[in-house]
Write a protein that holds these residues in place. Structure first.
Motif, PDB file in Angstrom:
ATOM      1  N   GLN A  45      25.556  23.427  38.192  1.00 25.00           N
ATOM      2  CA  GLN A  45      26.685  23.674  38.748  1.00 25.00           C
ATOM      3  C   GLN A  45      27.491  24.090  39.396  1.00 25.00           C
ATOM      4  N   LEU A  46      28.461  23.295  40.546  1.00 25.52           N
ATOM      5  CA  LEU A  46      28.608  24.205  41.540  1.00 25.52           C
ATOM      6  C   LEU A  46      30.108  24.348  40.755  1.00 25.52           C
ATOM      7  N   THR A  47      30.538  25.379  40.727  1.00 25.57           N
ATOM      8  CA  THR A  47      31.756  25.873  40.333  1.00 25.57           C
ATOM      9  C   THR A  47      32.928  26.513  40.785  1.00 25.57           C
ATOM     10  N   ALA A  48      34.102  25.812  40.806  1.00 22.89           N
ATOM     11  CA  ALA A  48      34.718  26.482  42.002  1.00 22.89           C
ATOM     12  C   ALA A  48      36.162  27.163  40.993  1.00 22.89           C
ATOM     13  N   LEU A  49      37.011  28.450  41.389  1.00 25.58           N
ATOM     14  CA  LEU A  49      37.604  28.766  41.018  1.00 25.58           C
ATOM     15  C   LEU A  49      38.848  28.820  41.301  1.00 25.58           C
ATOM     16  N   VAL A  50      40.489  28.143  41.035  1.00 23.59           N
ATOM     17  CA  VAL A  50      41.122  28.381  42.304  1.00 23.59           C
ATOM     18  C   VAL A  50      42.344  28.816  41.764  1.00 23.59           C
ATOM     19  N   GLY A  51      42.957  29.047  42.459  1.00 27.83           N
ATOM     20  CA  GLY A  51      44.264  30.287  41.920  1.00 27.83           C
ATOM     21  C   GLY A  51      45.251  30.321  43.509  1.00 27.83           C
ATOM     22  N   PRO A  52      46.440  30.454  43.009  1.00 29.53           N
ATOM     23  CA  PRO A  52      46.604  31.651  44.502  1.00 29.53           C
ATOM     24  C   PRO A  52      46.742  33.018  44.334  1.00 29.53           C
ATOM     25  N   ASN A  53      46.877  33.710  45.411  1.00 32.72           N
ATOM     26  CA  ASN A  53      46.886  35.173  46.001  1.00 32.72           C
ATOM     27  C   ASN A  53      47.463  35.959  44.924  1.00 32.72           C
ATOM     28  N   GLY A  54      46.875  37.480  43.603  1.00 34.75           N
ATOM     29  CA  GLY A  54      46.678  37.511  43.478  1.00 34.75           C
ATOM     30  C   GLY A  54      46.974  37.090  41.613  1.00 34.75           C
ATOM     31  N   ALA A  55      46.276  36.274  41.382  1.00 31.68           N
ATOM     32  CA  ALA A  55      45.814  35.728  40.118  1.00 31.68           C
ATOM     33  C   ALA A  55      44.756  35.854  39.223  1.00 31.68           C
ATOM     34  N   GLY A  56      43.997  36.431  40.069  1.00 34.12           N
ATOM     35  CA  GLY A  56      42.865  37.527  39.441  1.00 34.12           C
ATOM     36  C   GLY A  56      41.241  36.788  39.517  1.00 34.12           C
ATOM     37  N   LYS A  57      41.798  36.110  40.721  1.00 30.73           N
ATOM     38  CA  LYS A  57      40.360  35.167  40.560  1.00 30.73           C
ATOM     39  C   LYS A  57      39.097  36.290  40.615  1.00 30.73           C
ATOM     40  N   THR A  58      39.448  37.560  42.046  1.00 29.09           N
ATOM     41  CA  THR A  58      38.510  39.009  42.613  1.00 29.09           C
ATOM     42  C   THR A  58      38.281  39.518  40.986  1.00 29.09           C
ATOM     43  N   THR A  59      39.233  40.417  40.653  1.00 28.46           N
ATOM     44  CA  THR A  59      38.583  40.678  39.591  1.00 28.46           C
ATOM     45  C   THR A  59      38.163  39.630  38.324  1.00 28.46           C
ATOM     46  N   LEU A  60      38.265  38.738  38.710  1.00 28.36           N
ATOM     47  CA  LEU A  60      37.129  38.316  37.019  1.00 28.36           C
ATOM     48  C   LEU A  60      36.208  38.441  37.899  1.00 28.36           C
ATOM     49  N   PHE A  61      35.604  37.922  38.777  1.00 28.50           N
ATOM     50  CA  PHE A  61      34.132  38.431  39.473  1.00 28.50           C
ATOM     51  C   PHE A  61      33.606  39.764  39.631  1.00 28.50           C
ATOM     52  N   LYS A  62      34.130  40.372  40.115  1.00 27.43           N
ATOM     53  CA  LYS A  62      34.628  42.310  39.686  1.00 27.43           C
ATOM     54  C   LYS A  62      33.784  42.325  38.277  1.00 27.43           C
ATOM     55  N   ALA A  63      34.620  41.586  37.623  1.00 27.89           N
ATOM     56  CA  ALA A  63      34.830  42.179  36.909  1.00 27.89           C
ATOM     57  C   ALA A  63      32.616  41.693  36.096  1.00 27.89           C
ATOM     58  N   ILE A  64      33.216  40.872  35.817  1.00 32.59           N
ATOM     59  CA  ILE A  64      31.295  40.030  35.662  1.00 32.59           C
ATOM     60  C   ILE A  64      30.009  40.160  36.398  1.00 32.59           C
ATOM     61  N   LEU A  65      30.329  41.319  37.046  1.00 31.38           N
ATOM     62  CA  LEU A  65      29.434  41.241  38.292  1.00 31.38           C
ATOM     63  C   LEU A  65      29.393  43.876  37.894  1.00 31.38           C
ATOM     64  N   GLY A  66      30.362  44.163  36.813  1.00 30.39           N
ATOM     65  CA  GLY A  66      29.808  45.085  36.196  1.00 30.39           C
ATOM     66  C   GLY A  66      30.856  46.050  36.839  1.00 30.39           C
ATOM     67  N   GLU A  67      32.379  45.532  37.840  1.00 30.61           N
ATOM     68  CA  GLU A  67      32.902  46.800  38.935  1.00 30.61           C
ATOM     69  C   GLU A  67      33.756  46.441  38.371  1.00 30.61           C
ATOM     70  N   VAL A  68      34.293  46.279  37.491  1.00 28.31           N
ATOM     71  CA  VAL A  68      35.620  46.320  36.875  1.00 28.31           C
ATOM     72  C   VAL A  68      35.700  46.880  35.154  1.00 28.31           C
ATOM     73  N   PRO A  69      36.368  46.846  34.728  1.00 25.23           N
ATOM     74  CA  PRO A  69      35.693  48.014  33.202  1.00 25.23           C
ATOM     75  C   PRO A  69      36.994  46.290  32.300  1.00 25.23           C
ATOM     76  N   HIS A  70      36.057  45.903  30.793  1.00 26.35           N
ATOM     77  CA  HIS A  70      36.851  45.029  30.921  1.00 26.35           C
ATOM     78  C   HIS A  70      36.164  44.396  28.928  1.00 26.35           C
ATOM     79  N   THR A  71      37.301  43.697  28.782  1.00 27.63           N
ATOM     80  CA  THR A  71      37.277  43.646  26.881  1.00 27.63           C
ATOM     81  C   THR A  71      36.930  42.105  26.888  1.00 27.63           C
ATOM     82  N   GLY A  72      35.769  42.190  25.653  1.00 27.21           N
ATOM     83  CA  GLY A  72      36.138  40.607  25.264  1.00 27.21           C
ATOM     84  C   GLY A  72      34.531  40.596  25.284  1.00 27.21           C
ATOM     85  N   LYS A  73      34.033  39.414  25.629  1.00 26.89           N
ATOM     86  CA  LYS A  73      32.642  38.669  25.733  1.00 26.89           C
ATOM     87  C   LYS A  73      32.136  38.343  26.698  1.00 26.89           C
TER      88      LYS A  73
END
Length: 128
Positions: A45-73
């Motif tokens: 699927q083509l999935t788009a994550l859309v939101g204003p600057n500073g909403a956390g889009k890049t942080t989400l991608f970095k957490a998925i990649l393991g570059e930023v610590p996260h909690t949850g599954k």
């Protein structure tokens, strides 16, 4: 992210894999960046994550990649819901920190990504 995020998908899923994010949160320097994100991304699927600057889009991608610590599954599942190996994920950062005056070619950059040795060790010679 807040209620301003919009997640849209188009295309048909292949049904072979899914990335499942459950109760996913990121806190950086004492500040809550993402709180209780729940999301499923199906392969094919083509999935788009859309939101204003500073909403956390890049942080989400970095957490998925393991570059930023996260909690949850964060789970990578096969078609039967069993855990599968972590997939190869391509990511192009917003900014690359490198010396623009360094004598590196595009080919060298790709070799660095594919090779096992850093580029500055030179290219490996193949023996006849």
């Amino acid at each position: 992210m807040t209620t301003t995020e919009a997640i849209t998908s188009c295309g048909s899923a292949c049904g072979l894999c899914v990335t499942r994010i459950s109760h996913f949160s990121v806190n950086l320097r004492g500040k809550c960046i993402l709180n209780d994100i729940n999301l499923q991304i199906h392969c094919g699927q083509l999935t788009a994550l859309v939101g204003p600057n500073g909403a956390g889009k890049t942080t989400l991608f970095k957490a998925i990649l393991g570059e930023v610590p996260h909690t949850g599954k964060l789970e990578f599942l096969d078609s039967e819901g069993n855990r599968s190996a972590r997939p190869r994920i391509g990511y192009v950062p917003q900014r690359l920190n490198f010396d623009v005056n360094s004598p590196i070619t595009v080919g060298d950059l790709f070799l660095a990504a594919l090779g096992q040795l850093p580029v500055f060790f030179g290219r490996q010679q193949t023996r006849p």
